[in-house]
Design a protein around this motif. Structure first.
Motif, PDB file in Angstrom:
ATOM      1  N   PRO A 188       0.819  -1.214   0.000  1.00  0.00           N
ATOM      2  CA  PRO A 188       0.000   0.000   0.000  1.00  0.00           C
ATOM      3  C   PRO A 188       0.854   1.266   0.000  1.00  0.00           C
ATOM      4  N   GLU A 189       0.218   2.369  -0.356  1.00  0.00           N
ATOM      5  CA  GLU A 189       0.851   3.674  -0.194  1.00  0.00           C
ATOM      6  C   GLU A 189       0.687   4.104   1.263  1.00  0.00           C
ATOM      7  N   LEU A 190       1.804   4.396   1.923  1.00  0.00           N
ATOM      8  CA  LEU A 190       1.804   4.878   3.301  1.00  0.00           C
ATOM      9  C   LEU A 190       2.701   6.101   3.369  1.00  0.00           C
ATOM     10  N   PHE A 191       2.228   7.149   4.041  1.00  0.00           N
ATOM     11  CA  PHE A 191       3.036   8.357   4.136  1.00  0.00           C
ATOM     12  C   PHE A 191       2.807   9.040   5.477  1.00  0.00           C
ATOM     13  N   PHE A 192       3.809   9.806   5.891  1.00  0.00           N
ATOM     14  CA  PHE A 192       3.724  10.570   7.129  1.00  0.00           C
ATOM     15  C   PHE A 192       2.781  11.754   6.928  1.00  0.00           C
ATOM     16  N   LYS A 193       1.899  11.996   7.906  1.00  0.00           N
ATOM     17  CA  LYS A 193       0.925  13.078   7.793  1.00  0.00           C
ATOM     18  C   LYS A 193       1.178  14.216   8.776  1.00  0.00           C
ATOM     19  N   ALA A 194       1.377  13.925  10.056  1.00  0.00           N
ATOM     20  CA  ALA A 194       1.457  15.026  11.027  1.00  0.00           C
ATOM     21  C   ALA A 194       2.123  14.593  12.319  1.00  0.00           C
ATOM     22  N   THR A 195       2.796  15.538  12.937  1.00  0.00           N
ATOM     23  CA  THR A 195       3.197  15.381  14.325  1.00  0.00           C
ATOM     24  C   THR A 195       1.997  15.750  15.198  1.00  0.00           C
ATOM     25  N   ALA A 196       2.020  15.330  16.455  1.00  0.00           N
ATOM     26  CA  ALA A 196       0.871  15.548  17.332  1.00  0.00           C
ATOM     27  C   ALA A 196       0.546  17.034  17.495  1.00  0.00           C
ATOM     28  N   TRP A 197       1.559  17.880  17.547  1.00  0.00           N
ATOM     29  CA  TRP A 197       1.304  19.297  17.819  1.00  0.00           C
ATOM     30  C   TRP A 197       0.686  20.012  16.613  1.00  0.00           C
ATOM     31  N   ARG A 198       0.726  19.396  15.449  1.00  0.00           N
ATOM     32  CA  ARG A 198       0.076  19.991  14.275  1.00  0.00           C
ATOM     33  C   ARG A 198      -1.387  19.578  14.135  1.00  0.00           C
ATOM     34  N   VAL A 199      -1.836  18.641  14.951  1.00  0.00           N
ATOM     35  CA  VAL A 199      -3.192  18.096  14.832  1.00  0.00           C
ATOM     36  C   VAL A 199      -4.198  19.000  15.532  1.00  0.00           C
ATOM     37  N   ARG A 200      -5.329  19.247  14.890  1.00  0.00           N
ATOM     38  CA  ARG A 200      -6.411  20.034  15.462  1.00  0.00           C
ATOM     39  C   ARG A 200      -7.497  19.104  16.007  1.00  0.00           C
ATOM     40  N   GLY A 201      -8.122  19.531  17.095  1.00  0.00           N
ATOM     41  CA  GLY A 201      -9.176  18.738  17.713  1.00  0.00           C
ATOM     42  C   GLY A 201     -10.549  19.136  17.238  1.00  0.00           C
ATOM     43  N   PRO A 202     -11.598  18.534  17.831  1.00  0.00           N
ATOM     44  CA  PRO A 202     -12.972  18.879  17.442  1.00  0.00           C
ATOM     45  C   PRO A 202     -13.284  20.338  17.721  1.00  0.00           C
ATOM     46  N   ARG A 203     -13.966  20.969  16.777  1.00  0.00           N
ATOM     47  CA  ARG A 203     -14.377  22.374  16.817  1.00  0.00           C
ATOM     48  C   ARG A 203     -13.220  23.353  16.629  1.00  0.00           C
ATOM     49  N   ALA A 204     -12.004  22.843  16.503  1.00  0.00           N
ATOM     50  CA  ALA A 204     -10.854  23.723  16.262  1.00  0.00           C
ATOM     51  C   ALA A 204     -10.772  24.063  14.773  1.00  0.00           C
ATOM     52  N   GLY A 205     -10.037  25.110  14.445  1.00  0.00           N
ATOM     53  CA  GLY A 205      -9.900  25.515  13.056  1.00  0.00           C
ATOM     54  C   GLY A 205      -8.924  24.632  12.293  1.00  0.00           C
ATOM     55  N   ILE A 206      -9.259  24.340  11.052  1.00  0.00           N
ATOM     56  CA  ILE A 206      -8.333  23.662  10.145  1.00  0.00           C
ATOM     57  C   ILE A 206      -7.905  24.662   9.073  1.00  0.00           C
ATOM     58  N   ARG A 207      -6.835  24.337   8.351  1.00  0.00           N
ATOM     59  CA  ARG A 207      -6.277  25.314   7.427  1.00  0.00           C
ATOM     60  C   ARG A 207      -6.158  24.756   6.013  1.00  0.00           C
ATOM     61  N   ILE A 208      -6.190  25.670   5.047  1.00  0.00           N
ATOM     62  CA  ILE A 208      -5.828  25.365   3.666  1.00  0.00           C
ATOM     63  C   ILE A 208      -4.605  26.196   3.329  1.00  0.00           C
ATOM     64  N   ARG A 209      -3.743  25.669   2.478  1.00  0.00           N
ATOM     65  CA  ARG A 209      -2.509  26.368   2.129  1.00  0.00           C
ATOM     66  C   ARG A 209      -2.815  27.664   1.385  1.00  0.00           C
ATOM     67  N   ARG A 210      -2.040  28.687   1.692  1.00  0.00           N
ATOM     68  CA  ARG A 210      -2.220  29.976   1.014  1.00  0.00           C
ATOM     69  C   ARG A 210      -1.789  29.923  -0.440  1.00  0.00           C
ATOM     70  N   ASP A 211      -0.873  28.979  -0.767  1.00  0.00           N
ATOM     71  CA  ASP A 211      -0.385  28.894  -2.144  1.00  0.00           C
ATOM     72  C   ASP A 211      -1.082  27.798  -2.941  1.00  0.00           C
ATOM     73  N   ALA A 212      -2.222  27.309  -2.444  1.00  0.00           N
ATOM     74  CA  ALA A 212      -2.994  26.297  -3.156  1.00  0.00           C
ATOM     75  C   ALA A 212      -4.271  26.911  -3.714  1.00  0.00           C
ATOM     76  N   ARG A 213      -4.727  26.405  -4.844  1.00  0.00           N
ATOM     77  CA  ARG A 213      -5.960  26.884  -5.471  1.00  0.00           C
ATOM     78  C   ARG A 213      -7.104  25.876  -5.337  1.00  0.00           C
ATOM     79  N   TRP A 214      -6.764  24.631  -4.982  1.00  0.00           N
ATOM     80  CA  TRP A 214      -7.756  23.556  -4.987  1.00  0.00           C
ATOM     81  C   TRP A 214      -7.532  22.681  -3.762  1.00  0.00           C
ATOM     82  N   SER A 215      -8.322  22.910  -2.720  1.00  0.00           N
ATOM     83  CA  SER A 215      -8.149  22.203  -1.446  1.00  0.00           C
ATOM     84  C   SER A 215      -9.439  21.495  -1.054  1.00  0.00           C
ATOM     85  N   VAL A 216      -9.291  20.301  -0.495  1.00  0.00           N
ATOM     86  CA  VAL A 216     -10.457  19.497  -0.125  1.00  0.00           C
ATOM     87  C   VAL A 216     -10.218  18.820   1.221  1.00  0.00           C
TER      88      VAL A 216
END
Length: 270
Positions: A97-125
């Protein structure tokens, strides 16, 4: 746990908790009677909502890609102009399978917290995913919900840009809690995504675990094959729900992911 919902405050003891060999017995004997009301995760203190942390201690977050046919198709389409389309077809059919690193714990947001989209991206999902909580011994001890926010235009430009498309501050959310059970989730378990913009639903989609090509245990075996995780790991298992190509996340969007019996993970795009 499978017999109810508990509000648990463990702080720095989280790592030790999820690695207990007697976890189920310990939870049953140590925690108060479970509440049947999901509102226990949204209690108020002096009129203010209690901040619920993501269900993670010092664990890394990893992710599996192209585990659903829908994901295979979308990745092939987004990267065909860059010559990378066949990569995704081949990994979907491959044994490894494809497996890749996603995040360290301190980068993870919890419930009701804000998530982000990259400023240099045009198409985020958002990418709604079942997340496995795995202890240091490679055992799946529970489940939570993950949002693997991704920049499709950046990954589509060149598959080697995947780390930039996937790994940045606020690109991963987990919650609303950890569903601890010794039994695997049934194949008919549903995953639902709803995105609301200015009080209007702009996208809804759903799938089930039956559409996932690989078993969770298979993904864990490959991940732990040559890599150690002293305090355990969170593994996102891939997405089978992808909005249409003309859709992109915007600031203020409310993203809600529901997997029963875990609950609903809600986040607003910053």
């Amino acid at each position: 746990m499978s017999d109810g919902m508990h509000a648990v405050t463990v702080a720095n003891e989280w790592d030790a908790l999820i690695n207990r060999p007697d976890l189920m017995e310990y939870l049953r004997s140590s925690l108060p009677a479970p509440s049947a009301e999901p509102s226990t995760l949204a209690q108020f203190v002096k009129g203010k909502p209690v901040e619920v942390e993501p269900p993670i201690g010092t664990q890394e977050v990893w992710a599996a890609g192209v585990t659903y046919f829908r994901s295979r198709t979308a990745r092939m389409e987004e990267s065909k102009d860059a010559g990378g389309g066949t990569f995704y077809d081949r990994v979907y059919e491959a044994d490894r399978p494809e497996l890749f690193f996603k995040a360290t714990a301190w980068r993870v947001r919890g419930p009701r917290a804000g998530i982000r989209i990259r400023r240099d991206a045009r198409w985020s999902v958002p990418e709604p995913e079942l997340a496995l909580c795995i202890n240091a011994r490679g055992e799946i001890i529970g489940y939570t919900i993950g949002n693997d926010v991704s920049s499709r235009d950046i990954e589509g430009e060149n598959p080697l840009y995947l780390p930039q498309a996937k790994v940045y501050d606020g690109s991963c959310a987990l919650g609303p809690g950890l569903y601890v059970t010794s039994a695997p989730l049934p194949a008919e378990t549903g995953i639902a995504l709803r995105i609301t913009r200015a009080h209007t639903i702009v996208f809804e989609g759903e799938t089930t675990l039956a559409n996932m090509r690989r078993r969770p245990e298979e993904l864990v075996e490959y991940l732990y094959r040559e890599t150690s995780f002293p305090t355990g790991c969170i593994l996102l298992t891939g997405t089978g729900i992808i909005p249409p190509d003309e859709f992109t996340l915007q600031s203020g969007d409310l993203v809600e992911i529901t997997i029963e019996p875990i609950g609903t993970l809600s986040n607003v795009v910053e």
